[in-house]
Design a protein around this motif. Structure first.
Motif, PDB file in Angstrom:
ATOM      1  N   SER A   1      17.865  10.377 -19.186  1.00 50.16           N
ATOM      2  CA  SER A   1      18.841  11.452 -19.374  1.00 50.16           C
ATOM      3  C   SER A   1      19.108  11.654 -20.858  1.00 50.16           C
ATOM      4  CB  SER A   1      20.150  11.085 -18.671  1.00 50.16           C
ATOM      5  OG  SER A   1      21.180  11.959 -19.078  1.00 50.16           O
ATOM      6  N   ILE A   2      19.357  12.904 -21.248  1.00 47.14           N
ATOM      7  CA  ILE A   2      19.718  13.140 -22.648  1.00 47.14           C
ATOM      8  C   ILE A   2      21.186  12.784 -22.899  1.00 47.14           C
ATOM      9  CG2 ILE A   2      17.964  14.929 -22.936  1.00 47.14           C
ATOM     10  CD1 ILE A   2      20.254  17.025 -22.900  1.00 47.14           C
ATOM     11  N   TYR A   3      21.934  12.480 -21.839  1.00 47.27           N
ATOM     12  CA  TYR A   3      23.353  12.140 -21.998  1.00 47.27           C
ATOM     13  C   TYR A   3      23.539  10.629 -21.882  1.00 47.27           C
ATOM     14  CZ  TYR A   3      23.542  17.117 -21.114  1.00 47.27           C
ATOM     15  OH  TYR A   3      23.312  18.476 -21.168  1.00 47.27           O
ATOM     16  N   LYS A   4      24.201  10.048 -22.867  1.00 46.55           N
ATOM     17  CA  LYS A   4      24.364   8.600 -22.915  1.00 46.55           C
ATOM     18  C   LYS A   4      25.747   8.197 -22.423  1.00 46.55           C
ATOM     19  CE  LYS A   4      20.889   8.322 -26.490  1.00 46.55           C
ATOM     20  NZ  LYS A   4      20.379   9.707 -26.393  1.00 46.55           N
TER      21      LYS A   4
ATOM     22  N   ARG B   1      29.096  25.328 -26.056  1.00 46.67           N
ATOM     23  CA  ARG B   1      28.854  25.093 -24.631  1.00 46.67           C
ATOM     24  C   ARG B   1      27.396  24.721 -24.412  1.00 46.67           C
ATOM     25  NH1 ARG B   1      30.329  29.655 -20.985  1.00 46.67           N
ATOM     26  NH2 ARG B   1      29.922  28.044 -19.428  1.00 46.67           N
ATOM     27  N   HIS B   2      26.547  25.294 -25.255  1.00 44.83           N
ATOM     28  CA  HIS B   2      25.121  24.975 -25.153  1.00 44.83           C
ATOM     29  C   HIS B   2      24.574  24.614 -26.521  1.00 44.83           C
ATOM     30  CE1 HIS B   2      25.704  27.246 -21.389  1.00 44.83           C
ATOM     31  NE2 HIS B   2      24.839  26.356 -20.928  1.00 44.83           N
ATOM     32  N   LEU B   3      23.589  23.739 -26.523  1.00 45.15           N
ATOM     33  CA  LEU B   3      23.075  23.144 -27.756  1.00 45.15           C
ATOM     34  C   LEU B   3      22.628  24.166 -28.797  1.00 45.15           C
ATOM     35  CD1 LEU B   3      22.071  20.834 -29.503  1.00 45.15           C
ATOM     36  CD2 LEU B   3      19.991  20.776 -28.117  1.00 45.15           C
ATOM     37  N   ASN B   4      21.974  25.238 -28.357  1.00 41.19           N
ATOM     38  CA  ASN B   4      21.354  26.098 -29.354  1.00 41.19           C
ATOM     39  C   ASN B   4      22.339  26.979 -30.117  1.00 41.19           C
ATOM     40  OD1 ASN B   4      19.008  24.830 -28.822  1.00 41.19           O
ATOM     41  ND2 ASN B   4      18.153  26.428 -27.501  1.00 41.19           N
TER      42      ASN B   4
ATOM     43  N   GLU C   1      14.020  11.721 -29.745  1.00 42.77           N
ATOM     44  CA  GLU C   1      14.135  11.947 -28.307  1.00 42.77           C
ATOM     45  C   GLU C   1      14.345  13.437 -28.059  1.00 42.77           C
ATOM     46  OE1 GLU C   1      17.363   9.539 -26.821  1.00 42.77           O
ATOM     47  OE2 GLU C   1      16.262   7.654 -27.088  1.00 42.77           O
ATOM     48  N   SER C   2      14.281  13.828 -26.791  1.00 44.37           N
ATOM     49  CA  SER C   2      14.681  15.181 -26.400  1.00 44.37           C
ATOM     50  C   SER C   2      16.201  15.266 -26.545  1.00 44.37           C
ATOM     51  CB  SER C   2      14.312  15.449 -24.936  1.00 44.37           C
ATOM     52  OG  SER C   2      12.923  15.552 -24.820  1.00 44.37           O
ATOM     53  N   PRO C   3      16.753  16.425 -26.749  1.00 45.61           N
ATOM     54  CA  PRO C   3      16.092  17.719 -26.896  1.00 45.61           C
ATOM     55  C   PRO C   3      15.821  18.049 -28.363  1.00 45.61           C
ATOM     56  CG  PRO C   3      18.453  18.025 -26.764  1.00 45.61           C
ATOM     57  CD  PRO C   3      18.210  16.527 -26.705  1.00 45.61           C
ATOM     58  N   SER C   4      15.033  19.096 -28.611  1.00 43.96           N
ATOM     59  CA  SER C   4      14.873  19.627 -29.967  1.00 43.96           C
ATOM     60  C   SER C   4      16.160  20.319 -30.398  1.00 43.96           C
ATOM     61  CB  SER C   4      13.731  20.650 -30.015  1.00 43.96           C
ATOM     62  OG  SER C   4      12.490  20.000 -29.808  1.00 43.96           O
TER      63      SER C   4
ATOM     64  N   TYR D   1      17.850  27.399 -36.332  1.00 46.44           N
ATOM     65  CA  TYR D   1      17.899  28.865 -36.351  1.00 46.44           C
ATOM     66  C   TYR D   1      18.147  29.341 -34.922  1.00 46.44           C
ATOM     67  CZ  TYR D   1      13.167  27.350 -35.355  1.00 46.44           C
ATOM     68  OH  TYR D   1      12.080  26.665 -34.852  1.00 46.44           O
ATOM     69  N   ARG D   2      18.461  30.617 -34.828  1.00 49.10           N
ATOM     70  CA  ARG D   2      18.810  31.215 -33.535  1.00 49.10           C
ATOM     71  C   ARG D   2      17.563  31.334 -32.654  1.00 49.10           C
ATOM     72  NH1 ARG D   2      22.067  34.292 -35.419  1.00 49.10           N
ATOM     73  NH2 ARG D   2      24.065  33.925 -34.429  1.00 49.10           N
ATOM     74  N   VAL D   3      17.686  30.910 -31.413  1.00 51.09           N
ATOM     75  CA  VAL D   3      16.620  31.084 -30.427  1.00 51.09           C
ATOM     76  C   VAL D   3      17.238  31.719 -29.181  1.00 51.09           C
ATOM     77  CG1 VAL D   3      15.211  29.154 -31.270  1.00 51.09           C
ATOM     78  CG2 VAL D   3      16.946  28.729 -29.516  1.00 51.09           C
ATOM     79  N   THR D   4      16.397  32.304 -28.333  1.00 51.02           N
ATOM     80  CA  THR D   4      16.956  33.018 -27.180  1.00 51.02           C
ATOM     81  C   THR D   4      17.428  32.061 -26.090  1.00 51.02           C
ATOM     82  OG1 THR D   4      14.691  33.276 -26.422  1.00 51.02           O
ATOM     83  CG2 THR D   4      15.702  35.169 -27.510  1.00 51.02           C
ATOM     84  N   ASP D   5      16.742  30.949 -25.908  1.00 53.54           N
ATOM     85  CA  ASP D   5      17.126  29.981 -24.885  1.00 53.54           C
ATOM     86  C   ASP D   5      18.446  29.311 -25.270  1.00 53.54           C
ATOM     87  OD1 ASP D   5      16.447  28.272 -22.528  1.00 53.54           O
ATOM     88  OD2 ASP D   5      16.546  26.720 -24.063  1.00 53.54           O
ATOM     89  N   PRO D   6      19.414  29.208 -24.360  1.00 55.72           N
ATOM     90  CA  PRO D   6      20.694  28.576 -24.739  1.00 55.72           C
ATOM     91  C   PRO D   6      20.583  27.069 -24.971  1.00 55.72           C
ATOM     92  CG  PRO D   6      20.694  29.178 -22.409  1.00 55.72           C
ATOM     93  CD  PRO D   6      19.445  29.749 -22.998  1.00 55.72           C
ATOM     94  N   GLY D   7      19.571  26.451 -24.377  1.00 52.17           N
ATOM     95  CA  GLY D   7      19.430  25.001 -24.538  1.00 52.17           C
ATOM     96  C   GLY D   7      20.306  24.252 -23.565  1.00 52.17           C
ATOM     97  N   PRO D   8      20.218  22.926 -23.591  1.00 59.70           N
ATOM     98  CA  PRO D   8      20.999  22.124 -22.646  1.00 59.70           C
ATOM     99  C   PRO D   8      22.503  22.237 -22.886  1.00 59.70           C
ATOM    100  CG  PRO D   8      19.723  20.724 -24.141  1.00 59.70           C
ATOM    101  CD  PRO D   8      19.332  22.124 -24.430  1.00 59.70           C
ATOM    102  N   GLU D   9      23.243  21.888 -21.859  1.00 55.59           N
ATOM    103  CA  GLU D   9      24.695  21.904 -21.932  1.00 55.59           C
ATOM    104  C   GLU D   9      25.177  20.848 -22.935  1.00 55.59           C
ATOM    105  OE1 GLU D   9      28.349  21.228 -18.785  1.00 55.59           O
ATOM    106  OE2 GLU D   9      26.271  21.270 -18.022  1.00 55.59           O
TER     107      GLU D   9
END
Ligand code: MG
Ligand code: MG
Length: 276
Positions: free
Chosen positions: A6-9, A150-153, A186-189, A193-201
């Motif tokens: 998990s990306i959450y510890k 709310r989201h990583l990106n 580790e994940s995530p990247s 810069y701005r990307v369209t995908d919101p990324g993980p919570e």
């Protein structure tokens, strides 16, 4: 079957990341003290190694396949991944230093930039100091955004907005930040810069190495013949700042800053909260 971590510890895991973060900070502070004209980048590497080893930790850079040093030292048109060696630092050089420590199985990762004084070229020094200031500012803008994202990106959008507001700078696109924990990378990247995908919570347990790489000219880069060093194609100067940051129940805490990021985040009205 592939086991995906998990990306959450957990809170206990976040606590385990405090010490490697502080050791990383101490190694970089010791290197910063040594930076002066006439010093070689290999001498800086030895100092970082001494601090990390004497803390009972290991250099996690040395665990990267094919890499034998404790730090990366990137000078002038080199932006990241420069290899320490016989190069002698000179007046007016802009130097980025990146280091990480692994302690009891957990990792820290951080970087800073410094400009060496040069009374004969005040305008060059001023431009390079401004580049470093913009890059460091964008790092803190990204960390500040993480506090309410709310989201990583949203982090990368904040970094880009900050840099764009400062003038004509380029952000490296091919190199990004990352999750950090049992492994340095580790994940995530973490985009700068701005990307369209919101990324993980974004929620408690997320630990990120945020690391904007900014240049004074065109962001196109090449990898030098040593297969590591990333330099600008147009020869313009680069800067790299990085911190490892934890999101926890009480807020955010910058693991690789002795004050948890209080000084850097003050300008954004955010107070870091110690991990409980
Ligand atoms: Mg790093
Ligand atoms: Mg990193």
């Amino acid at each position: 079957m592939v086991l995906r971590r998990s990306i959450y510890k957990s809170l206990a895991q976040l606590r385990a990341m405090i010490e490697p973060g502080l050791i990383t900070a101490r190694a970089l502070a010791a290197v910063r003290e040594l930076v002066a004209p006439g010093v070689t980048t290999l001498e800086l590497d030895a100092e970082a190694s001494r601090v990390i080893t004497s803390a009972g930790a290991k250099s996690n850079f040395q665990m990267v396949r094919g890499y034998r040093h404790t730090i990366c030292t990137s000078v002038n048109e080199q932006v990241v991944h420069g290899i320490p060696g016989a190069r002698v630092l000179g007046a007016g050089d802009i130097l980025s230093v990146d280091a990480g420590a692994e302690y009891q199985g957990w990792n820290g990762d951080s970087a800073f930039t410094v400009v060496l004084p040069d009374p004969s070229r005040p305008e060059v020094v001023a431009e390079r100091e401004e580049l470093s200031r913009v890059t460091e500012g964008s790092l803190w803008a990204g960390i500040a955004a993480l506090a309410s994202a709310r989201h990583l990106n949203e982090v990368g959008a904040a970094i880009q907005d900050y840099v764009d507001a400062q003038g004509e700078y380029g952000i490296l696109a091919d190199y990004v930040g990352h999750g950090i924990g049992r492994k340095m990378h580790e994940s995530p990247s973490v985009f700068n810069y701005r990307v369209t995908d919101p990324g993980p919570e974004v929620r408690p347990g997320l630990v990120l190495a945020i690391e904007p790489m900014v240049v004074a000219g065109d962001p196109a880069t090449l990898v030098e013949d040593d297969d590591w060093t990333v330099s600008t194609v147009d020869g313009s100067a680069g800067s790299h700042w990085e911190h490892s940051v934890a999101v926890h129940d009480g807020g955010i805490w910058v693991l690789t800053a002795p004050d948890g990021g209080a000084a850097g985040l003050a300008a954004f009205g955010i107070e870091p909260q110690p991990i409980g």
